[in-house]
Design a protein around this motif. Structure first.
Motif, short mmCIF file in Angstrom:
data_model
loop_
_atom_site.label_atom_id
_atom_site.label_comp_id
_atom_site.label_asym_id
_atom_site.label_seq_id
_atom_site.Cartn_x
_atom_site.Cartn_y
_atom_site.Cartn_z
N VAL A 79 2.79 5.88 4.65
CA VAL A 79 2.14 4.82 5.41
C VAL A 79 0.88 4.43 4.65
O VAL A 79 0.06 5.28 4.31
CB VAL A 79 1.78 5.30 6.83
N ALA A 150 7.00 7.02 11.53
CA ALA A 150 5.83 6.20 11.85
C ALA A 150 6.26 4.91 12.51
O ALA A 150 7.35 4.38 12.22
CB ALA A 150 5.04 5.89 10.57
N GLN A 153 4.01 0.44 9.06
CA GLN A 153 3.94 0.79 7.64
C GLN A 153 2.51 0.84 7.09
O GLN A 153 2.30 1.38 6.00
CB GLN A 153 4.77 -0.21 6.81
N VAL A 161 -1.68 3.77 13.77
CA VAL A 161 -0.34 4.24 13.43
C VAL A 161 -0.05 5.51 14.23
O VAL A 161 -0.91 6.39 14.34
CB VAL A 161 -0.21 4.52 11.92
#
Length: 572
Positions: A79, A150, A153, A161
């Motif tokens: 991420v 997640a 992104q 996130v």
């Protein structure tokens, strides 16, 4: 004979200071830009010391070979981190924050310089990362190989996130990450028990790094492990302490712990209202870990618990650290900068310099303006100094007479001289006051130039590209024309020469002392100080040179107010 012995002693001490200073200064006053640390030969991973408590945070990894960073970053899903001051990524394998660079700070002055890198994945050179997880007994826990998912992104200040991992045995682990506009990440750890049995788990966070700081820890500036425990900052632990003495453990409510460099800092900040166990650990091959562990949570079926911690990873910018302290309630977070005992005086100097810099746009000119302000404030004191010098000079014939009269009775001689001071209302120490007042200002400016990342890589004019670093042009190699670099104690730059000349002129304008030993000391002092000060930050030398020039001008003006000072001793 006494005078000759004193002169010889003064010369010997001066030579000792001159040639021994580089070794002393390396211990107490490190240069602003130390050499880069060589590549680590040990594995870039972390293991705890033997016998670490089972309740504490587990080790980050086992040993593995050092590998190319680019290849390691490509091996696992990630991420992205994208903020004005932080760039990098989070490894979904193990849920590690292990890739962080600072785009607003460069490694060097070169135009194509890479940004400063703080975090690097396990298995790479200078590995350094943060991890948040759980420890416990009787349940399957996420580890370094667990694959998290997640919900987006990219992590940005506007978009948190959420990471998730299910152990397949009735427990769900959730980490929600958010980040601000500066250097702070907030980490909310949630454990959901959807199984049939009661479980016990402890949330923890850890920082893992390979190798000590490239910035040496000294008597005046601490680098390495540090933290705030129960309302007190602790600067007493070095990497060598962990190597030689083992783990350091603390129980605290509020505070934080981590690793600090000269300009950069990473720390774990637990919830400030919950008790935690904190510790520093050292493993083999220069592997170090800082971790915090919360009290056990007992979860019945269908229950969940959330604990929120924070992670700072970034530059030690004074206003930012103070905002986290004052507005966000992180206990003494501004102490990440080791201002020392005189922070009450050093920080105002910093803020004055910072204000002047923002008004003027050139930090070197800001230092010169600061010098004018300091000299202006001290002008009345300097006037008293010169008046005292005039009175002392006028008193010298009487003092000589007392010395001759009681040359065989030193005790009586001193008593009569003190009585002479009282009757004439002369204070022999008054002339030293401006010097003593300059010392804290000079030291405060030294600390500001050494510690404040805000001043790092700030240019002046011409060849001075970084005022926090020593003067790069050396006389002995003809300003770089000769293909060698002089040793540090012979690296005399242009600013150091100007310093020596201005000090020499300043002493020449002073009335010549009657004592031969003092004459010898004053003769060698400017050139000794030229060598001593050469390795210091260019900004510090600019301050001192400017102060000397202003003092010379002030002396010229004040001599007109006290003509007795400018008369040769023989004329009296």
């Amino acid at each position: 004979m006494d005078d000759k012995r004193n002169i010889i002693l003064a010369v010997v001490l001066s030579i000792a200071i001159l040639f021994g200073w580089p070794y002393v200064s390396s211990l107490f006053f490190p240069t602003a830009n130390p050499p880069a640390r060589p590549a680590a030969s040990a594995p870039a991973t972390n293991t705890p010391t033997a016998g670490a408590p089972t309740a504490g945070a587990p080790a980050a990894d086992g040993p593995q070979a050092t590998r190319d960073r680019t290849l390691v970053l490509r091996e696992s899903p990630r991420v992205l981190i994208d903020t004005p001051k932080l760039k990098g990524s989070i490894n979904l394998k193990g849920a590690r924050i292990d890739d962080v660079v600072l785009p607003t700070h460069k490694e060097t002055l070169a135009k194509d310089s890479e940004p400063v890198r703080l975090f690097s994945p396990s298995g790479t050179k200078d590995a350094y990362f943060a991890s948040f997880s759980w420890s416990g007994e009787g349940l399957k826990l996420p580890d370094a190989n667990s694959q998290w998912t997640a919900d987006r992104q990219t992590l940005t200040p506007a978009a948190p996130v959420t990471l998730r991992w299910d152990n397949g045995a009735g427990q769900r682990f959730v980490i929600r990450l958010s980040v601000d506009q500066d250097y702070m990440l907030t980490v909310a750890q949630t454990l959901e028990n959807v199984g049939r049995n009661q479980i016990v788990a402890r949330p923890y966070g850890l920082l893992s790094r390979i190798g000590p700081s490239r910035d040496p820890s000294t008597w005046t500036i601490h680098t390495g492990p540090m933290g705030v425990f129960n309302g007190a900052a602790n600067y007493d632990i070095d990497f060598t302490d962990l190597d030689e003495e083992g783990d350091k453990r603390f129980s605290t409510t509020g505070g934080w712990l981590g690793f600090t460099d000269l300009y950069w800092h990473a720390s774990l900040i637990p919830a400030q209202n919950l008790p935690v166990e904190a510790q520093f650990r050292a493993g083999a091959n220069k592997r170090y870990q800082a971790d915090v562990t919360y009290a056990p949570n007992v979860l019945a079926p269908g229950k969940s618990v959330t604990v929120t911690s924070r992670l700072f990873v970034g530059a030690k910018e004074t206003p930012v650290l103070e905002r986290y302290t004052d507005q966000e309630g992180i206990a003494l977070f501004d102490r990440a900068i080791d201002w020392g005992w005189f922070r009450w005086f050093e920080k105002p100097i910093f803020y004055l310099l910072d204000w002047l810099f923002r008004q003027i746009g050139n930090f070197g000119v800001a230092i010169i303006c600061l010098t004018f302000i300091v000299r202006g404030l001290m002008f009345p004191i300097a006037q008293r100094q010169f008046a005292s010098m005039a009175a002392m000079r006028a008193l010298q014939p009487k003092m000589k007479a007392v010395q001759e009269r009681y040359k065989d009775d030193k005790v009586k001689q001193q008593q009569e001289i003190m009585e002479l001071y009282r009757s004439e209302k002369v204070n022999p120490l008054a002339g030293c006051l401006p010097i003593f007042l300059q010392i804290p200002i000079f030291f405060a400016l030294y600390k500001v130039l050494m510690l404040a990342v805000d001043m790092r890589h700030q240019p002046f004019f011409l060849w001075i590209k970084d005022l926090s670093a020593p003067d790069p042009l050396h006389i002995l190699n003809l300003f770089g024309l000769l293909p060698f670099t002089p040793p540090s104690f012979l690296g005399i730059g242009i600013l150091a020469v100007i310093l020596g000349i201005t000090m020499w002129l300043q002493f020449k304008l002073n009335p010549a002392p009657m004592d031969d030993m003092q004459k010898q000391i004053f003769a060698i002092m400017p050139w000794m100080m030229m060598f001593v000060m050469a390795p210091f930050a260019a900004g510090l030398l600019i301050y001192w040179c400017t102060s000397n020039i202003l003092t010379i001008a002030q002396q010229w003006w004040l001599y007109r107010q006290h003509p007795v000072l400018s008369q040769p001793a023989a004329a009296k």
